[in-house]
Design an enzyme around this catalytic site. Structure first.
Site, PDB file in Angstrom:
ATOM      1  N   ASP A 104      30.838  52.511  63.877  1.00 31.70           N
ATOM      2  CA  ASP A 104      30.406  53.516  62.899  1.00 31.70           C
ATOM      3  C   ASP A 104      29.099  53.085  62.251  1.00 31.70           C
ATOM      4  O   ASP A 104      28.764  51.900  62.234  1.00 31.70           O
ATOM      5  CB  ASP A 104      31.460  53.658  61.789  1.00 31.70           C
ATOM      6  CG  ASP A 104      32.782  54.171  62.323  1.00 31.70           C
ATOM      7  OD1 ASP A 104      32.779  54.808  63.395  1.00 31.70           O
ATOM      8  OD2 ASP A 104      33.812  53.914  61.673  1.00 31.70           O
TER       9      ASP A 104
HETATM   10  N1  URA Z   1      37.220  51.292  63.837  1.00 35.67           N
HETATM   11  C1  URA Z   1      36.582  51.986  62.876  1.00 35.67           C
HETATM   12  O1  URA Z   1      37.199  52.644  62.052  1.00 35.67           O
HETATM   13  N2  URA Z   1      35.237  51.941  62.846  1.00 35.67           N
HETATM   14  C2  URA Z   1      34.489  51.205  63.702  1.00 35.67           C
HETATM   15  O2  URA Z   1      33.270  51.185  63.604  1.00 35.67           O
HETATM   16  C3  URA Z   1      35.183  50.476  64.696  1.00 35.67           C
HETATM   17  C4  URA Z   1      36.547  50.541  64.746  1.00 35.67           C
END
Ligand code: URA
Length: 255
Positions: A104
């Protein structure tokens, strides 16, 4: 490998196909010491010696970069408006690099950037169950059976429960500092941690959208900070600061 000269030069970082065609036309390129003006010529990337302005070109079919992804950058190859993780790789030669998996925008940590599709498939295909290890800072009150809940699989609103995840909880910063080797102690992580937060290590084998955030939401907790430390055998080099990267070999990818 037999390859067209314009592709060879574009793959080696000399510009777009049309830019390298102009370069060849200008008489700046030689093959085995002979100036060539036909960019469509096929060359043998292993045997022929290509020079641009008298300097030998080194060709790599594949490139592999370990990036310490910083927060605020999107996981994509290119974007019209926003800076992407591939934009951070200044020294890249290849124009076909992509990130292996997705973090993310606000997640930091290990990201492999390559143009090797076969390797990416081995790391990402659901059937391969490659471990991905994260550290998370969690606010809220974790239920006493949270480790078992994560191990059993959670209903995060998808068709299927999440695959079993391993969770280790450090109740305080001090617990974390005592349990983790000095090399793994992460000042960035500690900076983000409030006295009432938990530090958690979580290992998952899938890569669903916002997976870890949604897992903690099901137990009424919130991920305040998330960082990936490893993917299979590939571990984040702790000497890389967020935004820094290094080129690695295919073998170092560990798969
Ligand atoms: N899980 C999440 O919620 N975000 C990420 O970036 C990776 C795994």
């Amino acid at each position: 490998m037999l390859i067209r000269l314009d592709k060879y030069l574009a793959d080696s970082g000399f510009g777009t196909r049309s830019e390298v065609r102009s370069l060849v036309k200008s008489g700046s390129v030689s093959i085995n010491e002979e100036i060539i003006k036909d960019a469509g010529l096929r060359i043998d990337s292993e045997k022929d010696q290509i020079k641009v302005r008298e300097k030998a070109v080194s060709y790599s079919e594949y490139e592999y970069y370990m990036l310490h992804k910083p927060a605020g950058v999107i996981t994509a190859s290119s974007d019209k408006k926003e800076k992407t993780v591939v934009d951070l790789i200044d020294s890249k030669k290849r124009r076909d690099l992509f990130p292996v998996g997705r973090l993310d925008r606000d997640t930091e940590g290990l990201l492999l950037i390559t143009n090797d599709g076969e390797l990416a498939h081995k790391l990402l295909a659901p059937g391969k169950h490659v471990d991905k290890k994260y550290m998370a800072i969690i606010s809220g009150e974790l239920p006493s059976d949270v480790v078992e809940q994560f191990e059993k699989g959670l209903d995060i609103g998808d068709e299927k429960l999440t695959k079993p995840a391993r969770l280790k909880i450090y109740n305080t910063k001090e617990d974390y500092l005592e349990s983790v080797s000095e090399e793994m102690q992460d000042s960035y992580l500690l900076e983000h941690c409030e006295a009432t937060d938990y530090i958690c290590e979580i290992v998952i084998t899938e890569g669903r959208y916002h997976e870890i955030k949604r897992m903690f939401e099901t137990v009424d907790c919130k991920v305040e900070y998330l960082k990936r430390y490893s993917m299979g055998k590939l571990e984040l080099d702790m000497s890389l600061r967020p935004g820094e990267y290094k080129e690695i070999s295919r073998a170092e990818c560990g798969i």
